[in-house]
Design a protein around this motif. Structure first.
Motif, mmCIF file in Angstrom:
data_model
loop_
_atom_site.group_PDB
_atom_site.id
_atom_site.type_symbol
_atom_site.label_atom_id
_atom_site.label_comp_id
_atom_site.label_asym_id
_atom_site.label_seq_id
_atom_site.Cartn_x
_atom_site.Cartn_y
_atom_site.Cartn_z
ATOM 1 N N ILE A 92 0.819 -1.176 0.254
ATOM 2 C CA ILE A 92 0.077 -0.022 0.109
ATOM 3 C C ILE A 92 0.757 1.366 -0.108
ATOM 4 O O ILE A 92 0.575 2.059 -0.879
ATOM 5 C CB ILE A 92 -0.862 -0.068 1.031
ATOM 6 C CG1 ILE A 92 -1.853 -1.297 1.135
ATOM 7 C CG2 ILE A 92 -1.798 1.411 1.302
ATOM 8 C CD1 ILE A 92 -2.748 -1.593 2.396
ATOM 9 N N THR A 93 1.711 1.440 0.875
ATOM 10 C CA THR A 93 2.502 2.699 1.358
ATOM 11 C C THR A 93 3.795 2.601 0.289
ATOM 12 O O THR A 93 4.315 3.567 -0.037
ATOM 13 C CB THR A 93 2.879 2.718 2.618
ATOM 14 O OG1 THR A 93 3.993 1.707 2.787
ATOM 15 C CG2 THR A 93 1.882 2.830 3.458
ATOM 16 N N LYS A 94 4.184 1.438 -0.326
ATOM 17 C CA LYS A 94 5.188 1.302 -1.181
ATOM 18 C C LYS A 94 6.668 1.425 -0.259
ATOM 19 O O LYS A 94 7.621 1.778 -0.739
ATOM 20 C CB LYS A 94 5.299 2.207 -2.380
ATOM 21 C CG LYS A 94 4.009 1.989 -3.375
ATOM 22 C CD LYS A 94 4.200 0.595 -3.741
ATOM 23 C CE LYS A 94 3.214 0.240 -4.845
ATOM 24 N NZ LYS A 94 2.706 -1.236 -4.983
ATOM 25 N N ASP A 95 6.654 1.495 1.135
ATOM 26 C CA ASP A 95 7.847 1.715 1.901
ATOM 27 C C ASP A 95 8.532 0.501 1.730
ATOM 28 O O ASP A 95 8.238 -0.674 1.617
ATOM 29 C CB ASP A 95 7.302 2.046 3.222
ATOM 30 C CG ASP A 95 6.659 3.218 3.566
ATOM 31 O OD1 ASP A 95 6.745 4.168 2.965
ATOM 32 O OD2 ASP A 95 6.029 3.320 4.609
ATOM 33 N N VAL A 96 9.878 0.825 1.658
ATOM 34 C CA VAL A 96 10.764 -0.214 1.446
ATOM 35 C C VAL A 96 11.520 -0.479 2.764
ATOM 36 O O VAL A 96 12.005 0.348 3.484
ATOM 37 C CB VAL A 96 11.865 0.038 0.334
ATOM 38 C CG1 VAL A 96 12.998 -0.886 0.397
ATOM 39 C CG2 VAL A 96 11.250 0.568 -0.904
ATOM 40 N N SER A 97 11.537 -1.843 2.834
ATOM 41 C CA SER A 97 12.276 -2.043 4.222
ATOM 42 C C SER A 97 13.394 -3.338 3.886
ATOM 43 O O SER A 97 12.991 -4.064 3.111
ATOM 44 C CB SER A 97 11.359 -3.023 5.477
ATOM 45 O OG SER A 97 10.743 -1.839 6.109
ATOM 46 N N LEU A 98 14.534 -3.338 4.817
ATOM 47 C CA LEU A 98 15.432 -4.431 4.546
ATOM 48 C C LEU A 98 15.537 -5.323 5.605
ATOM 49 O O LEU A 98 15.337 -4.822 6.920
ATOM 50 C CB LEU A 98 16.988 -3.738 4.516
ATOM 51 C CG LEU A 98 17.974 -4.918 4.571
ATOM 52 C CD1 LEU A 98 17.898 -5.631 3.281
ATOM 53 C CD2 LEU A 98 19.428 -4.258 4.798
ATOM 54 N N MET A 99 15.040 -6.559 5.563
ATOM 55 C CA MET A 99 14.631 -7.565 6.276
ATOM 56 C C MET A 99 16.005 -8.469 6.462
ATOM 57 O O MET A 99 16.301 -8.972 5.614
ATOM 58 C CB MET A 99 13.509 -8.597 5.974
ATOM 59 C CG MET A 99 12.315 -7.587 5.708
ATOM 60 S SD MET A 99 11.479 -6.829 7.196
ATOM 61 C CE MET A 99 11.010 -8.159 8.253
#
Length: 130
Positions: A92-99
């Motif tokens: 939805i937000t297109k926020d990127v995270s490194l997992m």
């Protein structure tokens, strides 16, 4: 040998998944933030820090998504240990995270997490998203 504990960390990073992938999957990208120098020959990655050297085997690599490696030192004791750097994009937000998924001895867990904190802070700095 005591058993290692699996843990996962999430780091929001404001860059495109494509750019982030270059920094987590290539020797030149990894040497910008993860180690002083990184070389790869076939599926073996060599990480160099101030004179010490560790080798890891590439287990999985999926473009713009993830890279999964296992330290060769861990192959002798337990094949189930690995570390994975995975890019997660919120639909939805297109926020990127490194997992980050990794394993550590119980008494080294906090230290191991802090090490990732520091390395990802360096990655954000390199990417200009700090």
């Amino acid at each position: 040998m005591s058993e290692k504990i699996k843990y996962e960390l999430e780091f929001p990073i404001q860059v495109s998944p494509n750019l982030l992938y270059q920094y987590i999957s290539t020797p030149s990208g990894l040497s910008e933030w993860y180690a002083d120098n990184v070389n790869s020959r076939g599926e073996i990655f060599t990480f160099i820090w101030e004179g010490s050297e560790e080798q890891a085997r590439l287990l999985t690599k999926k473009s713009d998504d993830k890279i999964k490696l296992r330290w060769l030192a861990d192959e002798d004791e337990d094949e189930s240990y690995y570390f994975e750097l995975r890019i997660q994009v919120d639909e939805i937000t297109k926020d990127v995270s490194l997992m980050i998924t990794d394993f550590a001895e119980e008494d080294e867990l906090d230290e191991s997490k802090m090490l990732w904190d520091n390395m990802v802070a360096e990655l954000k700095h390199v990417l200009g998203s700090a």
